[in-house]
Motif scaffolding. Structure first.
Motif, PDB file in Angstrom:
ATOM      1  N   THR B 251       0.729  -1.276  -0.073  1.00  0.00           N
ATOM      2  CA  THR B 251      -0.134  -0.023  -0.093  1.00  0.00           C
ATOM      3  C   THR B 251       0.811   1.250  -0.128  1.00  0.00           C
ATOM      4  OG1 THR B 251      -1.573  -1.222   1.340  1.00  0.00           O
ATOM      5  CG2 THR B 251      -1.779   1.142   1.146  1.00  0.00           C
ATOM      6  N   MET B 252       1.965   1.319   0.815  1.00  0.00           N
ATOM      7  CA  MET B 252       2.868   2.399   0.858  1.00  0.00           C
ATOM      8  C   MET B 252       3.492   2.395  -0.344  1.00  0.00           C
ATOM      9  SD  MET B 252       4.792   2.015   4.432  1.00  0.00           S
ATOM     10  CE  MET B 252       4.154   2.451   6.073  1.00  0.00           C
ATOM     11  N   THR B 253       3.745   1.583  -1.387  1.00  0.00           N
ATOM     12  CA  THR B 253       4.439   1.598  -2.532  1.00  0.00           C
ATOM     13  C   THR B 253       3.359   2.178  -3.466  1.00  0.00           C
ATOM     14  OG1 THR B 253       5.684  -0.476  -1.967  1.00  0.00           O
ATOM     15  CG2 THR B 253       5.510   0.396  -4.325  1.00  0.00           C
ATOM     16  N   GLN B 255       1.115   4.443  -2.875  1.00  0.00           N
ATOM     17  CA  GLN B 255       0.941   5.758  -2.378  1.00  0.00           C
ATOM     18  C   GLN B 255       2.495   6.498  -3.003  1.00  0.00           C
ATOM     19  OE1 GLN B 255       0.775   5.547   1.860  1.00  0.00           O
ATOM     20  NE2 GLN B 255      -1.549   5.076   1.923  1.00  0.00           N
ATOM     21  N   GLU B 256       3.391   5.967  -2.837  1.00  0.00           N
ATOM     22  CA  GLU B 256       4.438   6.291  -3.301  1.00  0.00           C
ATOM     23  C   GLU B 256       4.683   6.753  -4.665  1.00  0.00           C
ATOM     24  OE1 GLU B 256       6.972   8.007  -1.723  1.00  0.00           O
ATOM     25  OE2 GLU B 256       8.269   8.193  -3.244  1.00  0.00           O
ATOM     26  N   MET B 257       4.214   5.568  -5.537  1.00  0.00           N
ATOM     27  CA  MET B 257       4.215   5.869  -6.856  1.00  0.00           C
ATOM     28  C   MET B 257       3.463   7.029  -7.501  1.00  0.00           C
ATOM     29  SD  MET B 257       4.344   1.924  -8.382  1.00  0.00           S
ATOM     30  CE  MET B 257       3.029   1.170  -7.451  1.00  0.00           C
ATOM     31  N   GLN B 260       5.068  10.113  -6.653  1.00  0.00           N
ATOM     32  CA  GLN B 260       6.167  10.234  -7.838  1.00  0.00           C
ATOM     33  C   GLN B 260       5.579  10.649  -9.200  1.00  0.00           C
ATOM     34  OE1 GLN B 260       9.463   7.623  -7.715  1.00  0.00           O
ATOM     35  NE2 GLN B 260       9.638   7.965  -5.572  1.00  0.00           N
ATOM     36  N   LEU B 262       4.414   8.240 -11.379  1.00  0.00           N
ATOM     37  CA  LEU B 262       4.574   7.263 -12.351  1.00  0.00           C
ATOM     38  C   LEU B 262       3.525   6.993 -13.393  1.00  0.00           C
ATOM     39  CD1 LEU B 262       7.211   6.871 -10.455  1.00  0.00           C
ATOM     40  CD2 LEU B 262       6.753   4.425 -10.597  1.00  0.00           C
ATOM     41  N   GLU B 266       4.873   2.281 -15.617  1.00  0.00           N
ATOM     42  CA  GLU B 266       5.843   2.032 -14.543  1.00  0.00           C
ATOM     43  C   GLU B 266       5.480   1.411 -13.511  1.00  0.00           C
ATOM     44  OE1 GLU B 266       8.518   5.937 -16.039  1.00  0.00           O
ATOM     45  OE2 GLU B 266       6.587   6.391 -14.995  1.00  0.00           O
ATOM     46  N   LEU B 269       5.164  -2.329 -13.929  1.00  0.00           N
ATOM     47  CA  LEU B 269       6.142  -2.781 -13.691  1.00  0.00           C
ATOM     48  C   LEU B 269       6.793  -2.812 -12.223  1.00  0.00           C
ATOM     49  CD1 LEU B 269       9.385  -3.205 -15.240  1.00  0.00           C
ATOM     50  CD2 LEU B 269       9.855  -1.079 -14.305  1.00  0.00           C
ATOM     51  N   VAL B 270       6.705  -1.874 -11.260  1.00  0.00           N
ATOM     52  CA  VAL B 270       6.917  -2.113  -9.988  1.00  0.00           C
ATOM     53  C   VAL B 270       6.084  -3.010  -9.400  1.00  0.00           C
ATOM     54  CG1 VAL B 270       6.838  -0.777  -7.758  1.00  0.00           C
ATOM     55  CG2 VAL B 270       7.809   0.230  -9.841  1.00  0.00           C
TER      56      VAL B 270
END
Lengths: 336, 336
Positions: B251-253, B255-257, B260, B262, B266, B269-270
């Protein structure tokens, strides 16, 4: 008046270099209103200072402390036999009011024992305790108390942790009515081992606490409560497990990217996202953990502290010193 | 001879549908050599079967069990009052030898209590225990015992867990000399709370164990040992905390994407990389956890089990039944 912090220059795996660099960085921050004294063997501290261009007027002193407490020293004997150590002399400066706070990234047990011995416990508060910070999905923190100071706890100790944590959250973190949760294996009141089954009604029956009940392992990172309570055995294993998870997942991610044959550019993209996520879990954000329940303002840093961690820790403990936590805790525990 | 598994069709949040679908999928696997009996209220199980095209010759029977144990039922009273439940009748079929194994994703406490009551404990073995699997950086697993069955443990119980875990690792996981570690707050022998300080010499002095010492929280995912020992209070909190970490980081990822900015490509991909990493932490890989120490082969599934988890769990418990663990445990604990 600047806040005067006594700094253990010999604390941590990278001492004195990382400590000296961290102290200089702390003083260079624009908002800094600090005065620092570095405690340690004068020759070694001065040698570390030589590596930097230290302006003449910087509010930084060195106080000679010939004894050095090693990371592997037994706390009790180190406290007894090394009375001229940086830990002893720094804490004594704090006790006599020469310094407003003390910080060390050294041997945690020895710093704790010396803090209890030199500063003393707050009357009525049985177990001073290190507070830790768990990041949450909400982007803020829950505090966890205890994380290793007290490995065998009676239910009454957990109750005191809840009261200490509530006072810390209110006065230092500025949370109005901090919620308190008891770490447990289920949500229902009757769940758990004997320790938490007896602790539950103590927390529930205390009108000074905003007790919200049990919190399971799966909810620790969901900000289930502002203050999470457990004994130091559980807390220490959880803290280290959580810290390792981010490293493990990052290594697993690298392995997986190689397995998938991602290009360098793609790997950098993924690493850039994950790196930012991991920063939330970085123990250096706060530069250490406060030791609550002694008559003073003490921070204990991670043994692996870098200069950045020391810099942050000095600011954190200086901030703690301005919060006047000790008289509030004295009042709260005076009746015990 | 096919392995005959008694399946609790009413176990889990998605029962009976997920259980029925999982059972059919288990039978469809090419290597499958299974015979299954579904236990539950006949009308409900048959209704769930109607949703599928079940070939006439499939080795699947339905056994009527009118009582249903709910997830929130108190285990002791459920075991006493609901004697015509799917749990009771399935376990009885196993006890009498009609079935070679039993699996349920239902109320864990009730399945445990009924297993002890109907199958009985192995003589000399005080605390039957659920074994859990922690993924490691090495791509394999450490087993953790206990993870919630026994929340208050004496040091002698931890010693028995170490012996049970060693036998399980040797006979089921085919590890020659399984290493055993004691979950603790430090590596040195004198570390920890009273429980583990007393347990340490018991483990260390037992020639039947390949005891490697204490394992800290930060090393649990580094395959520090094949078998990790703790009481069920610690193990349960750790297990749930670890499971939640992957969800929280994912979930944090996300939010971070978004932060950023993305692109969709992209982000995919992550997500593709992280998704594969997370699979290692998926509780459905094994379809449940074995209950070791009762006179039989029992698997307890996660309450949230999907059809895929049930499918896997049926194969896992059928495999366990072929390992003949019970006589080995009987021999090992006969002298107690």
């Amino acid at each position: 008046m600047p806040t005067h912090v006594a700094v253990d220059a010999m604390g941590g795996d990278h001492a004195p270099d990382a400590v000296v660099e961290g102290a200089l960085r702390a003083l260079q921050r624009p908002e800094s209103d600090l005065q620092l004294t570095l405690y340690g063997p004068e020759d070694r501290v001065q040698a570390a200072l030589q590596a930097h261009d230290v302006p003449a007027n910087v509010p930084l002193a060195v106080h000679h402390a010939p004894d050095v407490i090693a990371m592997e020293d037994a706390p009790a004997s180190a406290v007894k036999t090394k009375r001229q150590s940086s830990v002893h002399l720094g804490l004594q400066a704090h006790r006599t009011g020469q310094a407003d706070a003390f910080i060390s990234a050294g041997n945690t047990g020895a710093v704790m024992a010396a803090s209890m011995f030199i500063l003393g416990r707050i009357s009525g508060l049985e177990r001073p305790s290190i507070v830790s910070f768990f990041p949450t999905l909400q982007g803020d923190f829950s505090i966890v108390i205890d994380v290793g100071t007290n490995v065998d706890c009676k239910p009454a100790h957990l109750h005191q942790f809840a009261r200490m944590g509530t006072i810390y959250a209110r006065h230092v973190m500025q949370i109005d009515e901090p919620s308190v949760g008891l770490i447990n294996i289920g949500e229902e009141p009757g769940k758990g081992n004997e320790q938490v089954k007896v602790a539950y009604p103590l927390l529930d029956g205390d009108d000074a606490l905003n007790f919200i009940g049990n919190v399971e392992g799966g909810d620790l990172l969901h900000h289930a409560a502002d203050v999470l309570i457990c004994d130091g055995f559980m807390g220490n294993v959880l803290l280290k497990f959580g810290e390792s998870m981010t490293t493990v997942l990052s290594t697993m991610t690298k392995q997986e990217m190689q397995r998938q044959g991602l290009s360098n550019e793609e790997q950098q993209l993924v690493a850039g996202v994950l790196g930012n996520v991991q920063k939330g879990f970085d123990h250096e954000n706060r530069g250490g953990a406060p030791l609550i329940g002694v008559n003073g303002s003490v921070f204990i840093g991670h043994g692996r502290s870098s200069a950045r961690a020391v810099e942050q820790g000095i600011h954190s403990v200086a901030d703690l010193a301005t919060r006047n936590l000790v008289p509030v805790l004295e009042d709260a525990f005076a009746a015990e």
